[in-house]
Structure formats: C-alpha cells, structure tokens
Design an enzyme around this catalytic site. Structure first.
Site, PDB file in Angstrom:
ATOM      1  N   ARG A 134       0.840  -1.208   0.000  1.00 45.95           N
ATOM      2  CA  ARG A 134       0.000   0.000   0.000  1.00 45.95           C
ATOM      3  C   ARG A 134       0.868   1.248   0.000  1.00 45.95           C
ATOM      4  O   ARG A 134       0.448   2.312  -0.383  1.00 45.95           O
ATOM      5  CB  ARG A 134      -0.891   0.019   1.253  1.00 45.95           C
ATOM      6  CG  ARG A 134      -1.935  -1.055   1.270  1.00 45.95           C
ATOM      7  CD  ARG A 134      -2.626  -1.100   2.609  1.00 45.95           C
ATOM      8  NE  ARG A 134      -1.692  -1.357   3.698  1.00 45.95           N
ATOM      9  CZ  ARG A 134      -2.040  -1.561   4.959  1.00 45.95           C
ATOM     10  NH1 ARG A 134      -3.305  -1.531   5.296  1.00 45.95           N
ATOM     11  NH2 ARG A 134      -1.131  -1.807   5.882  1.00 45.95           N
TER      12      ARG A 134
ATOM     13  N   GLU B 175       2.714 -23.933   3.968  1.00 40.05           N
ATOM     14  CA  GLU B 175       3.590 -24.393   5.061  1.00 40.05           C
ATOM     15  C   GLU B 175       3.800 -23.312   6.119  1.00 40.05           C
ATOM     16  O   GLU B 175       3.836 -23.588   7.322  1.00 40.05           O
ATOM     17  CB  GLU B 175       4.944 -24.818   4.472  1.00 40.05           C
ATOM     18  CG  GLU B 175       5.931 -25.350   5.475  1.00 40.05           C
ATOM     19  CD  GLU B 175       5.457 -26.630   6.132  1.00 40.05           C
ATOM     20  OE1 GLU B 175       5.414 -27.673   5.474  1.00 40.05           O
ATOM     21  OE2 GLU B 175       5.118 -26.597   7.337  1.00 40.05           O
TER      22      GLU B 175
ATOM     23  N   GLY C 243       7.948  -7.945  14.901  1.00 36.70           N
ATOM     24  CA  GLY C 243       7.225  -8.489  13.729  1.00 36.70           C
ATOM     25  C   GLY C 243       6.606  -9.852  13.992  1.00 36.70           C
ATOM     26  O   GLY C 243       6.218 -10.538  13.047  1.00 36.70           O
TER      27      GLY C 243
ATOM     28  N   ASP D 255      -5.325 -17.114  16.797  1.00 36.06           N
ATOM     29  CA  ASP D 255      -4.294 -17.511  15.830  1.00 36.06           C
ATOM     30  C   ASP D 255      -3.931 -18.996  16.023  1.00 36.06           C
ATOM     31  O   ASP D 255      -3.821 -19.750  15.055  1.00 36.06           O
ATOM     32  CB  ASP D 255      -3.054 -16.620  16.021  1.00 36.06           C
ATOM     33  CG  ASP D 255      -1.920 -17.012  15.109  1.00 36.06           C
ATOM     34  OD1 ASP D 255      -2.007 -16.714  13.904  1.00 36.06           O
ATOM     35  OD2 ASP D 255      -0.947 -17.634  15.581  1.00 36.06           O
TER      36      ASP D 255
ATOM     37  N   LYS E 123      -4.413 -22.290  13.455  1.00 33.77           N
ATOM     38  CA  LYS E 123      -3.357 -23.260  13.122  1.00 33.77           C
ATOM     39  C   LYS E 123      -3.780 -24.683  13.495  1.00 33.77           C
ATOM     40  O   LYS E 123      -3.517 -25.643  12.761  1.00 33.77           O
ATOM     41  CB  LYS E 123      -2.061 -22.875  13.837  1.00 33.77           C
ATOM     42  CG  LYS E 123      -1.478 -21.564  13.317  1.00 33.77           C
ATOM     43  CD  LYS E 123      -0.418 -21.020  14.248  1.00 33.77           C
ATOM     44  CE  LYS E 123       0.236 -19.759  13.699  1.00 33.77           C
ATOM     45  NZ  LYS E 123       1.013 -19.027  14.700  1.00 33.77           N
TER      46      LYS E 123
HETATM   47  P1  NDP Z   1       2.834  -7.208   7.781  1.00 32.86           P
HETATM   48  O1  NDP Z   1       1.799  -6.363   8.429  1.00 32.86           O
HETATM   49  O2  NDP Z   1       4.236  -7.028   8.153  1.00 32.86           O
HETATM   50  O3  NDP Z   1       2.714  -7.032   6.192  1.00 32.86           O
HETATM   51  C1  NDP Z   1       1.459  -7.073   5.551  1.00 32.86           C
HETATM   52  C2  NDP Z   1       1.576  -6.591   4.117  1.00 32.86           C
HETATM   53  O4  NDP Z   1       0.274  -6.560   3.548  1.00 32.86           O
HETATM   54  C3  NDP Z   1       2.137  -5.187   3.973  1.00 32.86           C
HETATM   55  O5  NDP Z   1       2.798  -5.080   2.719  1.00 32.86           O
HETATM   56  C4  NDP Z   1       0.894  -4.305   3.986  1.00 32.86           C
HETATM   57  O6  NDP Z   1       1.023  -3.123   3.205  1.00 32.86           O
HETATM   58  C5  NDP Z   1      -0.141  -5.203   3.325  1.00 32.86           C
HETATM   59  N1  NDP Z   1      -1.469  -5.063   3.935  1.00 32.86           N
HETATM   60  C6  NDP Z   1      -1.789  -5.166   5.238  1.00 32.86           C
HETATM   61  N2  NDP Z   1      -3.119  -5.022   5.405  1.00 32.86           N
HETATM   62  C7  NDP Z   1      -3.645  -4.828   4.174  1.00 32.86           C
HETATM   63  C8  NDP Z   1      -4.963  -4.621   3.705  1.00 32.86           C
HETATM   64  N3  NDP Z   1      -6.002  -4.583   4.508  1.00 32.86           N
HETATM   65  N4  NDP Z   1      -5.151  -4.459   2.376  1.00 32.86           N
HETATM   66  C9  NDP Z   1      -4.115  -4.491   1.541  1.00 32.86           C
HETATM   67  N5  NDP Z   1      -2.837  -4.704   1.956  1.00 32.86           N
HETATM   68  C10 NDP Z   1      -2.615  -4.854   3.240  1.00 32.86           C
HETATM   69  O7  NDP Z   1       2.358  -8.719   8.001  1.00 32.86           O
HETATM   70  P2  NDP Z   1       3.263 -10.021   8.109  1.00 32.86           P
HETATM   71  O8  NDP Z   1       4.259 -10.033   7.028  1.00 32.86           O
HETATM   72  O9  NDP Z   1       3.717 -10.172   9.508  1.00 32.86           O
HETATM   73  O10 NDP Z   1       2.167 -11.172   7.887  1.00 32.86           O
HETATM   74  C11 NDP Z   1       1.732 -11.522   6.605  1.00 32.86           C
HETATM   75  C12 NDP Z   1       1.006 -12.869   6.692  1.00 32.86           C
HETATM   76  O11 NDP Z   1       1.910 -13.857   7.178  1.00 32.86           O
HETATM   77  C13 NDP Z   1      -0.170 -12.893   7.673  1.00 32.86           C
HETATM   78  O12 NDP Z   1      -1.154 -13.766   7.172  1.00 32.86           O
HETATM   79  C14 NDP Z   1       0.429 -13.494   8.945  1.00 32.86           C
HETATM   80  O13 NDP Z   1      -0.510 -14.139   9.749  1.00 32.86           O
HETATM   81  C15 NDP Z   1       1.376 -14.498   8.328  1.00 32.86           C
HETATM   82  N6  NDP Z   1       2.483 -14.915   9.177  1.00 32.86           N
HETATM   83  C16 NDP Z   1       3.266 -13.967   9.789  1.00 32.86           C
HETATM   84  C17 NDP Z   1       4.343 -14.365  10.537  1.00 32.86           C
HETATM   85  C18 NDP Z   1       5.230 -13.375  11.219  1.00 32.86           C
HETATM   86  O14 NDP Z   1       6.130 -13.794  11.956  1.00 32.86           O
HETATM   87  N7  NDP Z   1       5.035 -12.083  11.022  1.00 32.86           N
HETATM   88  C19 NDP Z   1       4.662 -15.781  10.710  1.00 32.86           C
HETATM   89  C20 NDP Z   1       3.796 -16.694  10.001  1.00 32.86           C
HETATM   90  C21 NDP Z   1       2.743 -16.254   9.268  1.00 32.86           C
HETATM   91  P3  NDP Z   1       2.172  -2.028   3.516  1.00 32.86           P
HETATM   92  O15 NDP Z   1       3.414  -2.572   2.866  1.00 32.86           O
HETATM   93  O16 NDP Z   1       1.699  -0.815   2.848  1.00 32.86           O
HETATM   94  O17 NDP Z   1       2.281  -1.931   5.005  1.00 32.86           O
HETATM   95  N1  HSE Z   2       1.534 -14.054  15.166  1.00 34.58           N
HETATM   96  C1  HSE Z   2       1.987 -15.376  14.879  1.00 34.58           C
HETATM   97  C2  HSE Z   2       2.729 -15.912  16.079  1.00 34.58           C
HETATM   98  C3  HSE Z   2       2.881 -15.359  13.683  1.00 34.58           C
HETATM   99  O1  HSE Z   2       3.130 -15.119  16.929  1.00 34.58           O
HETATM  100  O2  HSE Z   2       2.873 -17.134  16.188  1.00 34.58           O
HETATM  101  C4  HSE Z   2       3.274 -16.748  13.254  1.00 34.58           C
HETATM  102  O3  HSE Z   2       2.196 -17.461  12.750  1.00 34.58           O
END
Ligand code: NDP
Ligand code: HSE
Length: 436
Positions: free
Chosen positions: A45, A129, A187, A201, A205
C-alpha cells in the site's frame, strides 16, 4: 530454462523476509527447484515505506490486482493476512490458473475448504507451510513424512507471540503489555494482536493441523479457544512449586467418540521438552501409531524463519508445476473424496486433569468441604497446597491438582464449591496435560 515469475501480495515482515531469502540463496534455490524464481511484481500500500529488503528489480504496485492479473506471473504469494482482500485475490489467482503460496492461517482455516475445492477444479496448487508454526515444516511432516501413520494426537505451542510473552513474564518478571509491544516491534504479532493473546491464531493453526492429521474438513468454528490473558504471575509460581509449567497449547486428539480440538493454557510437567520451549520458539508433538511420539521444534514467527517456509513451498510448486494434478500431494493430505466427517466433541465431553486455585476464608473445615464436593462428583485429588494468608487478608489461596475428569463433571463441582460462603472468588482453573 527461464526463471519462474512470481508476484508478492504484501511486502511487510514475511514479504520482506521472502525477498531477502530468495535473493541471498538464489543459486541454491535454483539448483533445488530446477529453475530460478524471480520476484517480478510486489504489491504494497505504501511503496515509499522503509523495508527490511531491497526492492531493486521488483516492480512495486499499489493495486494488488495488478499482481494477480499479470499474465507473466505464474505463482501468487499472498502475504497480506486476514480474509479480505486476501480471499478475493487468492480465488481470482486460482481462477486464472495460477498457483498460490500463502502464510495466512486465518484464510486457510476459515476458507480453505472452498479454496482447495476451486484449486482442485483448476488443477493448481495452494501451498501453506508458513501458515503453521512459522519455520517448522510441520505441514510437510504430517502430510508426507508421517503418511504411514494413524495420527493419535497432536499437542503444540503454536503461537510465537504468546509463548514469548509467557516466557518473558516467567523468567524476567516483565509486564504482559510491555512484552506484547516488543513482540509487535519484532514483527511476531498479528496485525490485530488479540488474535495472538486470545488464542484465535493458535485455533486457526490447530484447525489446519487437525484437518491434515485426521483427514477431516477444516472446522475452525468448532475449536474450543481460550487465550493467555487470564494467567496470573501467582498461577505461574504455584505451577512451578508443583513441578509444572504453564504453556499455551493447541491440542487435537482422536478418541473413540470423535475428535477434540482445543486451545488453552495448560500445566505440563516441567520435565517435558515442551515445557522448556521458550521465547518465540514453537514445538509440536505428534503421536502416530507406528512411529510413536515425535517432536518438531523451531522459530514460530519472524521474517526469515517464516520466509524459509514460504520459499520451500515455492520450490515445491516449481518442481511439480508440470506434473499431472491428479498425481500431486493432496492439499489436505487425504484425497478430497476420502475426507471423513468424524464428530467434533463439545468441550464438556473432554477429559483432562485440572489445576484449581481457590480463594477461601482462612477457617477450619473449608479444605475438607471442598474435598468432599470434589469426591461427590467422582473427582480425585492428586495434590493440594494451602498457602499462608498475607497480613490483613482474610482469604487464602488453596490449590488443587485433580486427576482426569470429564469437563462437565468439573463444571458441576465448581458451581457447588463457588456457592460455599467460605469461597471468596470464582475458581481459577487451568487444564493440565501430562502428555504421556
Ligand atoms: P505485515 O503487516 O508485516 O505485512 C502485511 C503486508 O500486507 C504489507 O505489505 C501491507 O502493506 C499489506 N497489507 C496489510 N493489510 C492490508 C490490507 N487490509 N489491504 C491491503 N494490503 C494490506 O504482516 P506479516 O508479514 O507479519 O504477515 C503476513 C502474513 O503472514 C499474515 O497472514 C500473517 O498471519 C502471516 N504470518 C506472519 C508471521 C510473522 O512472523 N510475522 C509468521 C507466520 C505467518 P504495507 O506494505 O503498505 O504496510
Ligand atoms: N503471530 C503469529 C505468532 C505469527 O506469533 O505465532 C506466526 O504465525
């Protein structure tokens, strides 16, 4: 051979980690996959935002449909999170015959049944995964490595943020909110961190793990869910005194009557490996009838551990892109027409042992009265501790560990105990599992 072009939906923690891993390990990845993997476009975004990865060579777009609709892109990697717009984007990608990789457990737990049906119809793969336990390859283990087993139960620490909070509170005496803020900064936490601390969450899972382990449809709405917000430092201390640790577990167990699916805090013996999994680490114990108990341990969240799983899925997809869809590993491990509809047990039917903390008047006979009510309901006691009252306080803590009891029986006994005039507050209960 030309590299496979992929498009990223989301360039945050996991998206950034994925770009970094793909670029740092490009050579090894190409040697494994048989073709290079090139990030052609990425949606964010806010293209001007500071990120954890370089973006040279990647076309940044602010409209996610420009990734999904791009005819050059063969694999769409969904790393936005949540269900909207993620679901619409993923369904459209499948409709267009693109393969999908996602780390989004909410999406799979809530909409996996329709996503996989559509993917099968279109002959594409949807790999996920990274959706469970971050960097631990637990989906592959259950779907492939343990395919010869009848899975009996799974118990795991499957939320990194929650485990990080519990560990820091116990080891460093830190405040809940302070540790949660740090998890967000690192993060680890979901966009809405109540998903982490209220167990949602972990329930997403567990839904996925149970479907793959038992060959049942994804049924998130039937997971019994409790978070970690009601755990107090004194419960943590008393549990330690009794030789236990409090962990937040997801448990899926098959019994003669059906399947239990539950997520809640739990006392586990301090000597168990699972009790010693701390910080952002996750661990999952899987018991198969042939192999016995097996344990999988690793980082449950964070940019590169999660990217490790995303990239492994990408390599898998690239390797089998040209294979006949009928001969690929089924999305939920079992062939789609061979799913069973085992009943899911209501929580009242579940049997576990219990930690009970009562706040009672410091007077003779109270312990005996409580013990009698427990006995009337067929609940046997494993241990009791009665604590000294603090100066000026009229109520004292009284802690029981029970043997296994059906939850509905404990509810009946608890109502009677809570009605005693000497009992000064609702009973604080935490389930206890020996994991034997
Ligand atoms: P982040 O918030 O760091 O990144 C999300 C990305 O999606 C960003 O690029 C953001 O845009 C964009 N975004 C967020 N909300 C919206 C929306 N409503 N509409 C359009 N774009 C949007 O999230 P994560 O990388 O932490 O997580 C991503 C996925 O991975 C999630 O499903 C999470 O559950 C999963 N996950 C995360 C883990 C972690 O350790 N963080 C581990 C395992 C799974 P912008 O770049 O503008 O901010
Ligand atoms: N929010 C999740 C956690 C990210 O803390 O386990 C990994 O799925």
């Amino acid at each position: 051979m030309q590299p496979v072009k992929i498009g990223l939906l989301g360039l945050g923690t996991v998206g950034g980690g994925t770009v970094n891993v793909l670029s740092r390990n490009a050579l090894e990845i190409t040697r494994r996959a048989g073709r290079g993997i090139e990030v052609a476009r990425a949606f964010t975004r806010s293209p001007g935002k500071r990120r954890i990865c370089p973006t040279e060579g990647i076309e940044l777009v602010t409209d996610p449909w420009q990734v999904v609709e791009d005819p050059e892109i063969a694999i769409v990697v969904e790393l936005i999170g949540g269900t909207s717009p993620a679901l619409e984007l993923v369904m459209r990608a499948i409709e267009l015959g693109k393969h999908v990789v996602t780390a989004n457990k909410a999406l799979i737990a809530l909409h996996g049944n329709e996503i996989f049906a559509k993917a099968s119809e279109k002959g594409v793969m949807v790999a996920f995964e990274a959706a469970v336990a971050g960097g631990i390859p637990i989906i592959k283990v259950l779907r492939e490595a343990l395919a010869g087993n009848r899975i009996e139960w799974i118990a795991g620490i499957i939320n990194g943020t929650g485990n990080f909070i519990l560990s820091e509170m116990r080891d460093q005496g830190r405040e809940f909110s302070d540790v949660l803020e740090e998890a967000q900064r690192l993060g680890y936490a979901e966009a809405d961190p109540t998903f982490d601390v209220e167990g949602i969450d972990a329930a997403h899972k567990l839904t996925i793990l149970a479907a793959i382990a038992f060959g049942i449809p994804l049924r998130f709405d039937q997971v019994y869910t409790e978070g970690i917000t009601r755990i107090t430092p004194e419960d943590v201390r008393y549990a330690e005194e009794l030789g236990y640790r409090i962990k937040h577990l997801g448990i899926a167990r098959r019994s003669g009557q059906g399947v239990e699916l539950r997520v809640h805090p739990c006392l586990i013996p301090a000597r168990r490996l699972l009790a010693n999994v701390d910080g952002v680490m996750n661990a999952v114990v899987v018991r198969g009838d042939a192999v016995g108990p097996t344990l999988y341990y690793g980082p449950g969240a964070g940019a590169e551990p999660t990217a490790s799983a995303v990239v492994a899925d990408l390599v898998d997809v690239v390797r089998v892109m040209t294979a006949d869809p009928e001969n690929r590993v089924p999305h939920l491990a079992f062939q789609p027409d061979a799913l069973s509809d085992l009943p899911l047990l209501p929580v009242g039917e579940i049997e576990t042992a219990y930690y009970l903390r009562l706040s009672v008047a410091d007077e003779p006979g109270v312990l005996a009265d409580v013990a009698r009510i427990l006995a009337d309901h067929g609940i046997s006691i494993e241990a009791v501790i009665q604590k000294e009252g603090q100066a000026g306080q009229t109520a004292v803590p009284l802690i029981f560990l029970t043997h296994k009891v059906k939850e509905s029986k404990l509810d009946e006994a608890a109502s009677r105990i809570e009605a005693m005039p000497a009992v000064k507050a609702p009973i604080h209960r935490i389930r206890l599992e020996t994991l034997e």
